[in-house]
Structure formats: structure tokens, C-alpha cells
Design an enzyme around this catalytic site. Structure first.
Site, PDB file in Angstrom:
ATOM      1  CG  ASP A 265       3.465   4.722   3.457  1.00  0.00           C
ATOM      2  OD1 ASP A 265       3.114   3.643   2.957  1.00  0.00           O
ATOM      3  OD2 ASP A 265       3.580   5.772   2.796  1.00  0.00           O
TER       4      ASP A 265
HETATM    5  C1  GLC Z   1       2.411   6.365  -0.334  1.00  0.00           C
HETATM    6  C2  GLC Z   1       2.896   4.943  -0.450  1.00  0.00           C
HETATM    7  C3  GLC Z   1       4.395   4.798  -0.390  1.00  0.00           C
HETATM    8  C4  GLC Z   1       5.027   6.012  -1.039  1.00  0.00           C
HETATM    9  C5  GLC Z   1       4.711   7.195  -0.159  1.00  0.00           C
HETATM   10  C6  GLC Z   1       5.210   8.508  -0.786  1.00  0.00           C
HETATM   11  O1  GLC Z   1       1.281   6.435   0.480  1.00  0.00           O
HETATM   12  O2  GLC Z   1       2.321   3.994   0.447  1.00  0.00           O
HETATM   13  O3  GLC Z   1       4.742   3.587  -1.067  1.00  0.00           O
HETATM   14  O4  GLC Z   1       6.426   5.837  -1.158  1.00  0.00           O
HETATM   15  O5  GLC Z   1       3.330   7.326   0.136  1.00  0.00           O
HETATM   16  O6  GLC Z   1       4.532   8.762  -1.971  1.00  0.00           O
END
Ligand code: GLC
Length: 721
Positions: A265
Site C-alpha cells: 500500500d
Molecule cells: C491508499 C489506499 C489504497 C489505495 C492506495 C493508492 O492509501 O489504502 O487502497 O489503492 O493508497 O491510492
């Protein structure tokens, strides 16, 4: 042409073809097997090129290998639609004018349809839009189980039951990936709240892990064939999930044989050695300089110093190359399409089939030509924006008010906000900036004289109102809605309550309400879908993908206090174990206000006697259950027959019953049909944490055929030898 000349010409052509064949490097030769091409490409890479590939070069891209013509890898949110282009190095939108999309309904709505064929259409349409926007990985679906009704991101997920989520995720992934775009199952794993999401250390026992929190990911990988998985922010048993020896090395890549990439993430990577050795393949993040990322310069240095084996790097790069050959270097993938009428049609049908009619004494549907007072901010507010990373910039979004005016005539439909939630705020709480009393008084005055009142309330994807990064602080509706609803019901008995949310809410006004609808963040076609249901043009067929407890403390996890939710000092115990959702309500005898699987129709259905093809089964068999079903009402409608299974005398505690099959059938008035549901005997297993293996015990199992988790219409018992 002379024979000799012809022969010479053929030889020349053969020579050219052979030479051409020889000059295409193996990794670029589509005719060769995938793994051979992966190995050929890997052998050509320098260590610098390899290390570059395993971490971000921008907010949403990872580098390719320009020297070898291996393209960059582009990713985009999210589970419900393709996010507007984001800047290279910040969360700001890039300001493009060609990136407006279709907003599909939130995944709670897709789950509420209980319709896997719609999930396939949904995934395919989303994959087409991602493909057209040149994205190689779409960062969805969200698969975390709905554990508490306060989690800010439940609207992005598929409810409280692992079987429902497991059935719905497979066609979604297949639909996306048929477009040459990778689906990315997230957030792996046990990311069931937003409170302290980046460091909360979840402790859950093996049975809860295996029976509740992993099944949907397992199905997405093993049956859906997902090419990407995203590690979650939180910890599990002391280690961050983005690089987790048990979850990633042992289970995801070991037991399940996942051959795609584990992407972090954004900012969820914490340690170079763990990232190198415990399964992270691509490190993404929230800010530059990318060269400082754990899997960038620090990793390269440890490799060169011999502190980490190059094999750890090669495994990551193999997975990335495999993904490239399936996406960026797949010459046969289609070209996609963006914001088409066909995609809008998919969005509308998912919305129509996901809306849940909770309560109706006959007040619904509303007859044409009547005077309707529409009250509430959610009748007009855009709900495709906000909520965090799943926000969307849409080509089109019809509001409930617009659609109701189009359907009933503008002169017949008045509107008053009734309450105000304030500007979308990411940090500050949002008290109502306008005097609530005057808003309420104006709404009540309008409602008093109407033939019918439609209240559109709920949550709205503001901070702490169904949004990423923070959970709700209260189970009640915000912005004084409960007071307003009570006033509307007092002013006009012909008031219908429409809750728009991705979470359950308290309903203190329920006894006086004659009609209640659970609606969702329905996306671009929200207005048309909800107006269709209200008018009866659409017969609602959605079923709740989560329980709606009467009181917050009736929820299992909440009932164990802070240690269980939201955790204490960064540690959290899933003390309810496998008793999540209806499993808790049924087994502990705490009835929900509205149970999992509940959803009414404008028609009625009669269930016949359930039968199975055999009386006794062996492991490996498939139970074939047949259930006659008749539409005994006056309009066509669809019913989801659910099958919950109870084991007579398990050697370990099991929930009273567990969903193991369902089937949605559409019937004309008076029509009779038979629901046939196949249930593999192996799916009756529980995870035996004494032997760390799935176990189906020889025993009697009762199959309950039901219209909801508490509305059992008939049962049949079978024996497993
Ligand atoms: C965010 C979310 C994830 C998302 C990523 C990119 O923190 O947790 O679901 O796809 O970052 O935006």
C-alpha cells in the site's frame, strides 16, 4: 514464372523469415511460453535495472526497462471506477480533461446484488475503462471483511460473509483481467478498520484468519486468477502485512501458489530486509525521492554488500516481468472504452439490483402523478467524489432529485435540504454550518402538505462519514438527521426513509417508519436506479451484505470493548473469533434489527420443499440441492435463495449456521421454477487449528433454505460419511 525463379523466390522468403525469427529476442516472441520469455528477459537485466523495477518512479507508476523496450507499469485506483489522473509526485489531480469515467456502484452494492454474472459485467466494464486510460493495474477490488459498522472503508468492500465475498470476487477479477489489466486484491490482510491503520497490530486466531478473513483473497487468487495483490498497512501478529512471512511467503505465495506481484500500500513498507525476504515485490509510496525507498538504494547496497541474496531480487523481477507479459507486453489485449452508454447500463443495473428494501407496509412503490416532497442533502449531493482513494471524476451523475423530477414531473416534486453536512472535510469534523432548526423547520413545512415524503439521508463519504483514513465515531446518523426524521414522520405518516451509506446505522425512528430503503453509493446512475425502485419501475431485489444491529454494542467485535475495537495502545484482539456478523447474532441469540441476507420485494415468493440428489455424501462429492420457488405476487421479481449449513455435533465450536450457497432467480407473476444450488462437501469444512488443516467431519449437516439469515423457509438434512 519459371520454376527456377519461383524456387529461388521461396528460398529467399524462407531465409528472410528465418532471419527475422532469429532477430526477435525470446522475451518479445509471443509464440514462446510465458516462463521462457520471463527467464530470457531476466537474464538480460542488470542489477540496477532490476532494482529500479521493484519500487515506484512516481505516485502511480513503476519503471520499465527502456533499453529492452519493457514498458513502465501504470496503476490506478480504484475498485468502483478509474480515478482521475493524479500528479506525478503528489495526491493532487493532474487536471486532465480527458479522464472522466463511469462511476460504478460501491462494492457493498455489488455484493448486495448477490448476482455473480453482474460482477463479471462490472469487472469487464471497469477493465475496459482502465485499459482505455492506459492503466495496467486497477487497484481493486477491496475484499476486507466487514467486522464493525464504524470502519471508514466498508463501502469499498463486500460485506461480512466470506462466502458471499468469495463468490462475487471471482467474476469481477476475471472481467477486469480479460482486458489485459491486472486486478489487485486489497488490502491483504486483516485491514478491517481505519483507526491507526498504519500500525495497529491485529491478533486474530487461526480459525478466524482462515474461515473469515482470508477466503475472499484465496478465491480471488485461486479461482479468479488475480495477477496482483496489495499488502495492507496494518500489522498481524507483530509484523507489517506488506512484508509478512506467514501471510505472504507461506500462505499467499506458498500454499496458494500466487504467481503475480505483491504491491505495497502507499507508504506501508517499513523495512528493507523484511521487504526483500518476506514477499514484497513492488514498493509504492506517497512521496519522493523514490531512490530512498526501502527497495531502492538501501536494497541495492545490501545486495552489493552480500547482505541480501540476489535470488530475492530475481523472484520479484520474475513476477513483475510475468505481469508485463500479461499486460503491457501483451499484444492481444483489447483497447478498452471509456464512459460508454454500455458501461452506464452496467452501473445502472448493478445499482437497481443492489438496492435493499428493508421495510414496506405497502407505502411503496409511489403512484405516478402524486406530489412528493424530497428532503435531505443526499437527494442532491454528488456521492461519487470523496471517500479517499476510491474518489472519482465522473462523466455523468444523476441525482435522486433530478431523476424523481424527470419521472414524476418537476412541478410535482419539491425539495428541501433538511440538514447540512458542510464542505467535504478531510481533517476537521464537519458540524452543520447552517442553523439546523431553520433547515428542519423548512423541511417539515414542505413535507406536511405533500402526498408523500422521501427522505434521503445517511452518510456521505466526508471525513468519518464513510471515508478512508478514519472511522466513524458514532453509530447514529450525523448532522441531526434522527431528529429531522422523527419530525418528518410526525408531520406526515406517508414518509419513506432512504439511507445512503456503506455501513449500518442506528434507526431509533424505525417503529414509526412505514417504508425504509438501504441504498448505497450507487455511482453515475444513482438517480435513475433509486427513482426506478421508488416508482415500482424496478422491483427491488437486493439483500443485505451485512447485519444491521439495533445497537452498536450488539456487534460482536464492539461488545468486547476497546481491546477488540479499536484496539488499545496499538494492539487489537479479534476476540469474537469466527463469530462475525450474523454468525454472532445467531449464535449468541442477539437478533439484529435487520439480518444479513434480508431484502424485501414488491412481489411475494413461495418456497417449496428442498431436496438433495442423495442422502449420504463422501468428501469430494458435490451436494445438489433443488428448491421449487414460485412468484405468488402480481409483479415480476427476483429472489435470492440462500443456503445456510449447520453441523449437528462438531468437535470444535461452529456458528449456528454458515452461508454455503445462494442463487438469484427472476420470476414472472405466477411463474414457478426450481433453484438448483451446488454445494461441494469440502466447503462444509471448518479450519481445525489443532492440526492446522481444513476438516470435514463425518456428521449430519442441515441445509437451511432461506430468504435471509433468519428467515428459514425449509431445511433438509444430509449425512457426510
Ligand atoms: C491508499 C489506499 C489504497 C489505495 C492506495 C493508492 O492509501 O489504502 O487502497 O489503492 O493508497 O491510492
Amino acid at each position: 514464372m519459371k520454376k527456377t525463379t519461383l524456387t529461388a523466390l521461396c528460398c529467399l522468403l524462407l531465409l528472410l523469415a528465418t532471419r527475422a525469427q532469429q532477430t526477435i529476442p525470446a522475451y518479445l516472441d509471443d509464440a514462446l511460453p510465458l516462463e521462457q520469455r520471463v527467464e530470457d528477459a531476466l537474464a538480460r537485466l542488470t542489477i540496477d535495472e532490476k532494482v529500479a523495477m521493484v519500487h515506484a518512479q512516481s505516485k502511480f507508476s513503476a519503471p520499465g526497462v527502456p533499453r529492452l523496450g519493457i514498458p513502465e507499469l501504470w496503476m490506478s485506483d480504484g475498485p468502483h471506477g478509474v480515478r482521475a489522473e493524479i500528479a506525478w509526485n503528489s495526491w493532487a489531480q493532474a487536471g486532465w480533461t480527458n479522464d472522466s469515467c463511469t462511476a460504478f456502484p460501491a462494492l457493498t452494492c455489488l455484493a448486495a446484488t448477490f448476482n455473480p454474472s453482474l460482477a463479471l459485467e462490472y469487472g469487464d466494464a471497469l477493465g475496459q475503462e482502465a485499459r482505455y486510460r492506459r492503466k495496467d493495474v486497477i487497484l481493486g477490488p477491496g475484499l476486507n471483511i466487514y467486522r464493525v459498522p464504524l470502519n471508514g472503508r466498508n463501502f469499498e468492500y463486500m460485506g461480512e460473509d466470506p462466502h458471499l465475498a468469495s463468490v462475487m470476487v471471482v467474476p469481477y477479477v476475471q472481467g477486469v483481467q480479460r482486458n489485459g489489466v491486472a486486478a489487485c486484491l486489497k488490502h491483504f490482510a486483516l485491514n478491517n478498520q481505519e483507526t491507526r491503520r498504519s500500525d495497529i497490530d491485529v491478533q486474530a486466531d487461526d480459525r478466524a484468519l482462515r474461515e473469515i478473513y482470508l477466503p475472499a483473497f484465496h478465491a480471488g487468487v485461486r479461482e479468479g486468477g488475480a495477477w496482483a495483490v496489495m499488502g495492507s498497512y496494518n500489522k498481524f501478529r507483530g509484523q507489517h502485512c506488506t512484508h509478512h512471512h506467514l501471510l505472504v511467503n507461506d500462505i499467499l505465495k506458498g500454499e496458494w501458489g500466487f504467481d503475480g506481484i505483491l504491491v505495497s500500500d502507499w507508504g506501508s513498507t517499513h523495512d528493507t530486509r523484511q521487504a526483500a525476504l518476506d514477499g514484497l515485490d513492488v514498493e509504492m509510496g506517497t512521496s519522493a525521492p523514490y531512490a530512498d525507498y526501502h527497495l531502492a538504494r538501501p536494497y541495492l547496497q545490501m545486495l552489493l554488500d552480500g547482505q541480501l541474496p540476489v535470488t530475492s531480487l530475481d523472484d520479484k523481477v520474475r513476477r513483475i516481468l510475468r505481469l508485463h507479459l500479461r499486460t503491457t507486453m501483451n499484444r492481444n489485449r483489447p483497447w478498452g472504452a471509456l464512459a460508454t452508454a454500455e458501461h452506464a447500463d452496467v452501473a445502472r443495473r448493478v445499482a437497481e439490483q443492489g438496492i435493499v428494501l428493508l421495510k414496506n407496509d405497502g407505502i411503496l412503490p409511489l403512484a405516478p402523478g402524486i406530489k412528493i416532497a424530497v428532503i435531505g442533502e443526499n437527494a442532491t449531493r454528488s456521492l461519487t467524489t470523496g471517500g479517499g482513494s476510491s474518489e472519482l471524476k465522473v462523466k455523468r451523475e444523476t441525482s435522486p432529485l433530478e431523476a424523481l423530477r424527470a419521472l414524476y414531473g418537476p412541478a410535482n416534486v419539491t425539495h428541501s435540504a433538511g440538514y447540512a453536512s458542510g464542505r467535504p472535510a478531510y481533517e476537521r469534523e464537519n458540524p452543520s454550518p447552517l442553523p439546523a432548526d431553520s433547515l428542519r423547520a423548512a423541511a417539515v413545512a414542505l413535507a406536511r402538505d405533500a402526498d408523500a415524503v422521501l427522505f434521503f439521508g445517511g452518510l456521505n463519504k466526508n471525513h468519518r462519514q464513510d471515508s478512508e483514513g478514519a472511522d466513524r465515531l458514532s453509530y447514529n446518523l450525523p448532522f441531526g438527521q434522527d431528529t429531522l426524521i422523527a419530525a418528518l414522520l410526525a408531520a406526515n405518516r406517508r414518509t419513506v426513509i432512504i439511507i445512503v451509506s456503506g455501513n449500518a446505522v442506528a434507526m431509533p425512528w424505525l417503529p414509526r417508519a412505514r417504508g425504509v430503503i438501504q441504498s448505497w453509493y450507487l455511482g453515475s446512475e444513482a438517480g435513475g436506479a433509486i427513482a426506478g425502485v421508488i416508482s415500482g419501475n424496478v422491483n427491488p431485489s437486493g439483500k443485505l451484505p451485512f447485519s444491521i444491529p439495533a445497537r452498536l454494542e450488539d456487534n460482536g467485535a464492539i461488545s468486547f470493548g476497546a481491546e477488540s475495537y479499536p484496539g488499545r495502545d496499538g494492539r487489537q484482539q479479534y476476540l469474537e473469533g469466527i463469530l462475525v456478523g450474523y454468525r454472532w447474532h445467531d449464535t449468541r441469540g442477539i437478533p439484529a434489527l435487520f439480518p444479513f441476507g434480508h431484502g424485501l420485494s414488491y412481489t411475494t415468493f413461495r418456497y417449496g420443499k428442498a431436496t438433495t440428489d442423495k442422502r449420504e455424501y463422501a468428501c469430494g462429492d458435490t451436494i445438489r440441492l433443488s428448491l421449487p420457488l414460485a412468484n405468488t405476487g402480481r409483479v415480476a421479481g427476483a429472489e435470492t435463495v440462500q443456503v445456510y449449513v449447520s453441523q449437528r455435533a462438531p468437535s470444535l465450536p461452529r456458528p449456528v449456521k454458515e452461508l454455503k450457497g445462494f442463487c438469484k432467480i427472476t420470476l414472472l407473476p405466477g411463474e414457478r421454477s426450481t433453484a438448483t444450488i451446488a454445494i461441494p462437501v469440502n466447503s462444509l469444512a471448518f479450519f481445525d487449528d489443532r492440526s492446522s488443516a481444513w476438516l470435514v467431519e463425518p456428521d449430519d449437516f442441515t441445509l437451511h433454505c432461506a430468504s435471509s439469515s433468519t428467515d428459514v423457509r425449509g431445511s433438509v438434512t444430509i449425512r457426510v460419511r
